[in-house]
Design a protein around this motif. Sequence first.
Motif, PDB file in Angstrom:
ATOM      1  N   PRO A 178      42.102  39.952  24.748  1.00 15.06           N
ATOM      2  CA  PRO A 178      41.258  41.035  24.231  1.00 15.06           C
ATOM      3  C   PRO A 178      41.358  42.260  25.138  1.00 15.06           C
ATOM      4  N   ALA A 179      41.376  43.412  24.510  1.00 18.50           N
ATOM      5  CA  ALA A 179      41.533  44.651  25.276  1.00 18.50           C
ATOM      6  C   ALA A 179      40.380  44.867  26.237  1.00 18.50           C
ATOM      7  N   ASN A 180      39.148  44.506  25.822  1.00 15.79           N
ATOM      8  CA  ASN A 180      38.007  44.712  26.719  1.00 15.79           C
ATOM      9  C   ASN A 180      38.067  43.793  27.936  1.00 15.79           C
ATOM     10  N   LEU A 181      38.689  42.604  27.795  1.00 13.51           N
ATOM     11  CA  LEU A 181      38.854  41.713  28.955  1.00 13.51           C
ATOM     12  C   LEU A 181      39.810  42.337  29.959  1.00 13.51           C
ATOM     13  N   VAL A 182      40.921  42.888  29.450  1.00 10.03           N
ATOM     14  CA  VAL A 182      41.913  43.499  30.341  1.00 10.03           C
ATOM     15  C   VAL A 182      41.333  44.727  31.016  1.00 10.03           C
ATOM     16  N   SER A 183      40.544  45.507  30.275  1.00  6.68           N
ATOM     17  CA  SER A 183      39.945  46.698  30.873  1.00  6.68           C
ATOM     18  C   SER A 183      38.883  46.356  31.900  1.00  6.68           C
ATOM     19  N   THR A 184      38.241  45.211  31.751  1.00  8.05           N
ATOM     20  CA  THR A 184      37.192  44.799  32.682  1.00  8.05           C
ATOM     21  C   THR A 184      37.769  44.160  33.942  1.00  8.05           C
ATOM     22  N   TYR A 185      38.752  43.274  33.776  1.00  8.68           N
ATOM     23  CA  TYR A 185      39.251  42.492  34.914  1.00  8.68           C
ATOM     24  C   TYR A 185      40.680  42.860  35.316  1.00  8.68           C
ATOM     25  N   GLY A 186      41.353  43.642  34.537  1.00  9.28           N
ATOM     26  CA  GLY A 186      42.718  44.005  34.872  1.00  9.28           C
ATOM     27  C   GLY A 186      43.729  43.052  34.250  1.00  9.28           C
ATOM     28  N   SER A 187      44.988  43.347  34.424  1.00  7.78           N
ATOM     29  CA  SER A 187      46.059  42.553  33.801  1.00  7.78           C
ATOM     30  C   SER A 187      46.877  41.764  34.814  1.00  7.78           C
ATOM     31  N   GLU A 188      46.412  41.696  36.074  1.00  6.67           N
ATOM     32  CA  GLU A 188      47.222  41.046  37.108  1.00  6.67           C
ATOM     33  C   GLU A 188      46.857  39.586  37.327  1.00  6.67           C
ATOM     34  N   HIS A 189      45.658  39.208  36.972  1.00  3.63           N
ATOM     35  CA  HIS A 189      45.211  37.849  37.286  1.00  3.63           C
ATOM     36  C   HIS A 189      44.628  37.175  36.045  1.00  3.63           C
ATOM     37  N   GLY A 190      44.707  35.831  36.061  1.00  5.08           N
ATOM     38  CA  GLY A 190      44.095  35.049  34.993  1.00  5.08           C
ATOM     39  C   GLY A 190      44.965  34.863  33.779  1.00  5.08           C
ATOM     40  N   PHE A 191      46.278  35.109  33.914  1.00 14.24           N
ATOM     41  CA  PHE A 191      47.180  34.950  32.777  1.00 14.24           C
ATOM     42  C   PHE A 191      48.302  33.966  33.125  1.00 14.24           C
ATOM     43  N   GLY A 192      49.016  33.548  32.106  1.00 11.00           N
ATOM     44  CA  GLY A 192      50.116  32.608  32.327  1.00 11.00           C
ATOM     45  C   GLY A 192      49.693  31.158  32.297  1.00 11.00           C
ATOM     46  N   TRP A 193      48.494  30.876  31.816  1.00 12.66           N
ATOM     47  CA  TRP A 193      48.035  29.498  31.722  1.00 12.66           C
ATOM     48  C   TRP A 193      48.759  28.798  30.580  1.00 12.66           C
ATOM     49  N   LYS A 194      48.877  27.470  30.701  1.00 17.24           N
ATOM     50  CA  LYS A 194      49.558  26.663  29.695  1.00 17.24           C
ATOM     51  C   LYS A 194      48.608  25.601  29.144  1.00 17.24           C
ATOM     52  N   LEU A 195      48.842  25.196  27.916  1.00 18.46           N
ATOM     53  CA  LEU A 195      48.033  24.161  27.294  1.00 18.46           C
ATOM     54  C   LEU A 195      48.197  22.845  28.055  1.00 18.46           C
ATOM     55  N   ASN A 196      47.071  22.174  28.313  1.00 17.21           N
ATOM     56  CA  ASN A 196      47.008  20.892  29.048  1.00 17.21           C
ATOM     57  C   ASN A 196      47.308  21.045  30.544  1.00 17.21           C
ATOM     58  N   GLU A 197      47.416  22.252  31.022  1.00 18.12           N
ATOM     59  CA  GLU A 197      47.649  22.491  32.448  1.00 18.12           C
ATOM     60  C   GLU A 197      46.314  22.462  33.205  1.00 18.12           C
ATOM     61  N   ILE A 198      46.328  21.814  34.376  1.00 21.90           N
ATOM     62  CA  ILE A 198      45.140  21.821  35.244  1.00 21.90           C
ATOM     63  C   ILE A 198      45.158  23.124  36.031  1.00 21.90           C
ATOM     64  N   VAL A 199      44.169  23.960  35.770  1.00 26.98           N
ATOM     65  CA  VAL A 199      44.165  25.296  36.375  1.00 26.98           C
ATOM     66  C   VAL A 199      43.059  25.469  37.415  1.00 26.98           C
ATOM     67  N   ALA A 200      42.124  24.508  37.455  1.00 24.11           N
ATOM     68  CA  ALA A 200      40.983  24.681  38.362  1.00 24.11           C
ATOM     69  C   ALA A 200      40.366  23.326  38.683  1.00 24.11           C
ATOM     70  N   SER A 201      39.441  23.360  39.618  1.00 24.46           N
ATOM     71  CA  SER A 201      38.640  22.174  39.964  1.00 24.46           C
ATOM     72  C   SER A 201      37.163  22.542  39.883  1.00 24.46           C
ATOM     73  N   GLN A 202      36.414  21.712  39.222  1.00 21.47           N
ATOM     74  CA  GLN A 202      34.960  21.880  39.150  1.00 21.47           C
ATOM     75  C   GLN A 202      34.368  21.162  40.357  1.00 21.47           C
ATOM     76  N   ILE A 203      33.764  21.909  41.266  1.00 18.55           N
ATOM     77  CA  ILE A 203      33.328  21.343  42.554  1.00 18.55           C
ATOM     78  C   ILE A 203      31.845  21.617  42.785  1.00 18.55           C
ATOM     79  N   VAL A 204      31.122  20.562  43.102  1.00 19.28           N
ATOM     80  CA  VAL A 204      29.720  20.664  43.517  1.00 19.28           C
ATOM     81  C   VAL A 204      29.628  20.174  44.952  1.00 19.28           C
ATOM     82  N   SER A 205      28.975  20.942  45.811  1.00 11.79           N
ATOM     83  CA  SER A 205      28.787  20.560  47.214  1.00 11.79           C
ATOM     84  C   SER A 205      27.296  20.510  47.522  1.00 11.79           C
ATOM     85  N   VAL A 206      26.861  19.358  48.026  1.00 14.33           N
ATOM     86  CA  VAL A 206      25.447  19.141  48.342  1.00 14.33           C
ATOM     87  C   VAL A 206      25.301  19.016  49.852  1.00 14.33           C
TER      88      VAL A 206
END
Length: 302
Positions: A178-206
């Motif tokens: 979406p154009a508003n996403l690119v205008s808000t965060y830029g076009s350099e990061h957050g792209f190139g993801w693939k389906l079924n690819e592990i892109v992050a870890s959900q981490i809770v620290s207590v």
Amino acid sequence: MLAFKNLKLGTKLNLILISILISAIAACGIFLSRILETKIEQEVADKAFLIIETMNSVRNYTSSQVKPELASRLASEEYFIPETVPAYSAREVFEGLRKQPEYQNFLYKEATLNPTNPRDKADQFETEITQRFRQNEQLKEKTGFRTDGNGKFYYIARPLAIKKASCLECHDTPERAPANLVSTYGSEHGFGWKLNEIVASQIVSVPARNVYQAARQLQLSVLSIVGMIFLIAIALINLFLKSAIIQPVKKMALLSNKISTGDLDLQFNHNSKDEIGSLAKSLNRMVESLKMALQMIEEEED
């Protein structure tokens, strides 16, 4: 060993009791430490699991309820609406929880290798965990303790993979996003993801520091109570030893010394029927036998 044999009976007993006291406190300390360590891990793990499951509920609610309601605005708004992103909603809800003093040191992050929002960028520790998930897709969860500048934490980490093709609408290429996403965060990061690819870890620290402090205080309290009980027991045993054994033995030793000098008119009075009483009776019989023997010798000389 020779020096121990030369000590008095009371001193020997006290040394033995003190050795038992030290050994008992050491054994209690080790045993209690293991029990408390297990309890600590279970307590902080329960908190961490509760938080991570709550955040997953927030994510599901955002994905199924909030995003469809705002779908029409996403295409027309000048600026991107981050509240439609499950990760953003979960993080915001958690940050609200952290405003409460008892939760201010808790941490939640969907640590991403290539995030759209810079605050989700994985640090070195989080990157290593995510890489492990990427290398072993059978690994569904990782837990443990970690220490950083803020203290000791218990963490739970779970992999986050792209399971829906709709996610790639924002993370495939800047041209498809979406154009508003690119205008808000830029076009350099957050792209190139693939389906079924592990892109992050959900981490809770207590944080475990407060729990450890409470456990150490409990451990010290228990060991202090055990030590006091043993000290009282040692004092009572010493009183009993002095009145029931040491003083009677000293009296018999004094009596025996006088008898050895020829004073045969002495009697040792001890009314108990224990071993000391039996010894006293034997000593008195020995005096009587000695008197009779001396009397017989005198009669023969006469």
